[in-house]
Design a protein around this motif. Structure first.
Motif, PDB file in Angstrom:
ATOM      1  N   PRO A   1       6.352  61.401  64.044  1.00 22.56           N
ATOM      2  CA  PRO A   1       6.928  60.359  64.914  1.00 22.56           C
ATOM      3  C   PRO A   1       7.111  60.872  66.343  1.00 22.56           C
ATOM      4  CG  PRO A   1       8.583  61.243  63.406  1.00 22.56           C
ATOM      5  CD  PRO A   1       7.273  61.796  62.965  1.00 22.56           C
TER       6      PRO A   1
ATOM      7  N   THR B   1       9.261  60.442  69.655  1.00 20.90           N
ATOM      8  CA  THR B   1      10.576  59.911  70.045  1.00 20.90           C
ATOM      9  C   THR B   1      10.786  60.055  71.541  1.00 20.90           C
ATOM     10  OG1 THR B   1      11.612  62.057  69.580  1.00 20.90           O
ATOM     11  CG2 THR B   1      11.593  60.433  67.807  1.00 20.90           C
TER      12      THR B   1
ATOM     13  N   THR C   1      12.337  55.872  68.559  1.00 16.92           N
ATOM     14  CA  THR C   1      11.039  56.277  68.031  1.00 16.92           C
ATOM     15  C   THR C   1      10.015  55.216  68.385  1.00 16.92           C
ATOM     16  OG1 THR C   1      12.077  57.419  66.157  1.00 16.92           O
ATOM     17  CG2 THR C   1       9.742  56.863  65.934  1.00 16.92           C
TER      18      THR C   1
ATOM     19  N   THR D   1       4.476  55.041  65.034  1.00 14.93           N
ATOM     20  CA  THR D   1       4.449  56.505  64.917  1.00 14.93           C
ATOM     21  C   THR D   1       5.438  56.918  63.826  1.00 14.93           C
ATOM     22  OG1 THR D   1       6.201  56.893  66.581  1.00 14.93           O
ATOM     23  CG2 THR D   1       3.917  56.761  67.363  1.00 14.93           C
TER      24      THR D   1
END
Length: 299
Positions: A33, A35, A40, A44
């Protein structure tokens, strides 16, 4: 010349190709992911990294319920082709055994499992056989059976004699009772060791037989080894397969294996299986974009 007639379809094809290429890549990318502060970014990680656990469970359940089922395995393992292959292998083994005279059974087994494993398993087999015989003898109260027979014979012998008149029968019964106790006591303390010695001696005798000796012995008994092995094989598959599948739990094995894989490893696996299909999807995007570009020329 109006170049838009060519450019628009080509642009549409390029857009369709790139769009589908990005969509395919987004199945696996990004791996983690992304961020920004506490937020986030959507999409992703990629679809497969994000849903890896759910994918693993779905694949595991699908394989266990649709592919490696009890009926499917039985159908394949008990098929005519499988049995014919098994018979052919047995024939090859027997053919080799018929001509082989130099190697004995012990050396033959050791060539596959090694001397250490052979000795370990030989001892286990001897112990198992000896203990089974020992338990059977104990359950029959052998001392009592022997002395009962001896008591009957002894009383018949003294019947009508002076010894019979002067309490000989009572004396025999008393001796028999004591002898029964002594025999059973001896069997309990020494029986298993004696039986183990005899079993070991017999097993070593059979282990010294050559494969040719065993083959000739089987041939002389008119036993069809092929049919015997096939019957044992069929019985094993029919009776044991359900418990094996239950104990193995194929669904969990597949699920744990996929969960333990790195995302890149899983990606390579999926691409190996579906590379042509995914490339076709990307090319289809180009084709649709090209067609839409041509249609756009009409308006």
């Amino acid at each position: 010349m109006d170049y838009s007639i060519i450019i628009r379809p080509l642009i549409g094809a390029g857009i369709g190709y790139v769009t589908n290429w990005i969509a395919v890549k987004m199945m696996f990318r990004p791996l983690k992911p992304i961020t920004i502060g506490k937020y986030t970014l959507p999409f992703t990680p990629g679809i497969i990294p994000k849903n890896k656990a759910r994918l693993a469970e779905a694949i595991g359940n699908s394989i266990s319920t649709n592919l490696l089922t009890e009926d499917t395995l039985k159908k394949n393992l008990l098929s005519k082709e499988m049995k014919e292959n098994l018979k052919l292998k047995i024939s090859n083994i027997l053919s080799h055994a018929e001509t082989e005279t130099s190697i004995n059974l012990k050396d033959y087994i050791e060539s596959y499992i090694g001397s250490v494993n052979y000795n370990k398993n030989f001892e286990k087999l001897a112990n198992h056989i000896a203990f089974s015989i020992y338990e059977t003898i104990i359950s029959y109260d052998l001392g009592n059976l022997i002395t009962q027979k001896l008591e009957i014979v002894a009383k018949e012998k003294i019947k009508g004699s002076a010894l019979s008149i002067f309490g000989g029968k009572a004396l025999i019964s008393s001796i028999s009772e004591d002898a029964s106790f002594k025999i059973n006591e001896y069997i309990e303390t020494e029986g298993e060791n004696l039986i183990h010695e005899m079993v070991t001696k017999e097993l070593n005798k059979y282990a010294s037989y050559t494969t040719s000796d065993i083959y000739n012995s089987i041939e002389s008994s008119n036993i069809s080894i092929q049919n015997l092995v096939i019957n044992i094989y069929e019985d094993f598959i029919i009776k044991t397969m359900p418990s094996i599948l239950n104990s193995i739990n194929i669904s969990n094995i597949v699920k744990n294996k996929i969960n333990s894989m790195e995302v890149l490893e899983l990606e390579n696996l999926i691409l190996q299986i579906m590379k042509k299909e995914l490339n076709a999807l990307i090319n289809l995007g180009a084709l649709i974009g090209f067609i839409l570009g041509l249609v756009n020329l009409l308006f």
